[in-house]
Design an enzyme around this catalytic site. Structure first.
Site, PDB file in Angstrom:
ATOM      1  CD  GLU A  79      -5.275  28.996  27.543  1.00  0.00           C
ATOM      2  OE1 GLU A  79      -5.641  27.748  27.961  1.00  0.00           O
ATOM      3  OE2 GLU A  79      -4.194  29.232  26.981  1.00  0.00           O
ATOM      4  CB  CYS A  93      -0.181  22.033  28.300  1.00  0.00           C
ATOM      5  SG  CYS A  93       0.134  23.603  27.901  1.00  0.00           S
TER       6      CYS A  93
HETATM    7 ZN   LIG Z   1       0.067  24.596  25.627  1.00  0.00          ZN
END
Ligand SMILES: [Zn+2]
Length: 391
Positions: free
Chosen positions: A48, A132
């Site tokens: 990420e 998230c």
């Molecule tokens: Zn996220």
């Protein structure tokens, strides 16, 4: 982004110059080498993570919604640290595009990953095992009013233009502000000022957005095609009287006077459609153009264009107009263009002009599934049909 936000807070509290210098270098590298035109960051799924400088693929972009929210949190703090409008510009770019795309118009479905091109198989989801992004959106959207104004002693900074009212506390006392505007569809903003004490001497610092400039700084990652100054130059009026050549301080127009209850400030920012090009080192965007109007980045979807977006290109002289469509996608300004069709067998085999339509990127993926792209071919001889993955 959370680490950088924390560093900015520590730097603001302690004045640690080493932190400030590191933050400034990180910001330049992020915004001038590694940020998508939507303000999204993180070009690779592996870890990420950021990619290399200028590695900004469109279809495999990661651009996590949380990363865009992190960009806003960090740029807000950099703005407070340096009182420079360029950070509020980046906040605005990311909020209207990278963040807002992360949630659907009904507020019930979310993107985790925000590519700038799709073949029609990427859709918002109700929830994620790693949740998230939905929860971060739920936290961020209601906090937006807190980013509109900032204060420093007797300086009142207007960082965002949005209809509403607010109250700030300056050294001279509390001041209420009432903003009337249709921003981001229209660049007319009227602010009425009401100091609690009836009057007060202070500065109003109006952010003059970077997107208003006739051309971008040479080192900017995204370069709008230059326009004559009179087509983009904002105008300012105080109580109906034009303010010529206001004092400019780090991207803000400084208006100093003894403000009385009922005084008005009018800012008029022309919003022509801008054709934007990426730095030539961004392989994925070579020969391509993106459209932006005000702070809003546009995309083309199959839903508006007969199911396909790979049969036309947008030459430099393609006529374009904008039009508000209240019936579409909750009410959006669309861009209508005359595109040139091309044969897939021979990209230089120009056929004819067709009407095409672009919608704000944040509102994509609300209708029948189909292709989407922000960067469209401008020069089909140079634009690769599908740039190599990861480049
Ligand atoms: Zn996220």
């Amino acid at each position: 982004m959370y680490l950088y936000s924390g560093m900015a807070d520590v730097a603001a509290a302690t004045g640690d110059e080493a932190y400030v210098k590191a933050l400034d270098r990180l910001w330049v590298n992020t915004v001038q080498r590694k940020m998508y035109i939507t303000g999204a960051i993180g070009s690779t799924r592996h870890g990420e993570a950021f990619g290399a400088n200028y590695q900004l693929p469109n279809d495999t972009a990661y651009g996590e919604t949380c990363a865009s929210i992190g960009m806003c949190l960090w740029n807000h703090r950099m703005n407070l640290l340096h009182a420079d409008a360029k950070y509020a510009d980046t906040f605005e770019r990311t909020a209207y595009n990278g963040v807002l795309a992360g949630v659907d118009l009904g507020g019930e479905k979310f993107f985790y990953v925000n590519p700038l091109a799709s073949d029609g198989n990427h859709h918002r989801q109700a929830f994620f095992g790693c949740a998230c992004c939905p929860t971060n959106v739920v936290r961020f959207i209601p906090s937006v009013p807190g980013y509109v104004y900032a204060v420093d002693g007797d300086r009142l900074y207007v960082n965002l233009y949005a209809a509403g009212q607010g109250k700030v506390k300056l050294a001279v006392g509390a001041v209420a502000l009432y903003q009337k505007t249709r921003y981001p569809w229209d660049g007319n903003v009227k602010i009425t000022i009401k100091p609690d004490a009836g009057a007060g001497e202070f500065d109003i610092m109006l952010r003059i957005p970077a997107w208003c400039a006739a051309e971008a700084p040479k080192d900017a990652l995204y370069q709008p095609a230059p326009l004559p100054a009179d087509q983009v130059k904002p105008t300012i009026k105080v109580n109906g009287q034009a303010v010529e050549n206001p004092d400019m301080v780090k991207g803000y127009a400084r208006l100093h006077r003894t403000w009385k209850a009922g005084d008005t400030v009018e800012l008029n920012m022309p919003m022509p459609i801008r054709r934007v090009h990426a730095h030539p080192s961004v392989a994925a965007d070579i020969g391509r153009v993106a459209l932006q109007r005000g702070p809003v980045v546009y995309c083309f979807e199959g839903a508006d264009n007969g199911g396909t977006i790979d049969n036309f290109y947008l030459p430099a002289d393609a006529p374009m107009t904008s039009e508000f469509r209240k019936d579409l996608l909750g009410g959006v300004m669309v861009i209508k263009a005359k595109a040139t069709t091309l044969s897939s067998a021979d990209p230089r085999n120009t056929l004819s002009l067709i009407d095409v339509l672009a919608v704000p990127y944040y509102a994509w993926d609300h209708r029948q599934a189909g292709p989407m792209a922000v960067w469209m071919p401008e020069d089909p001889a140079k634009a690769q049909a599908k740039p190599p993955a990861g480049k």
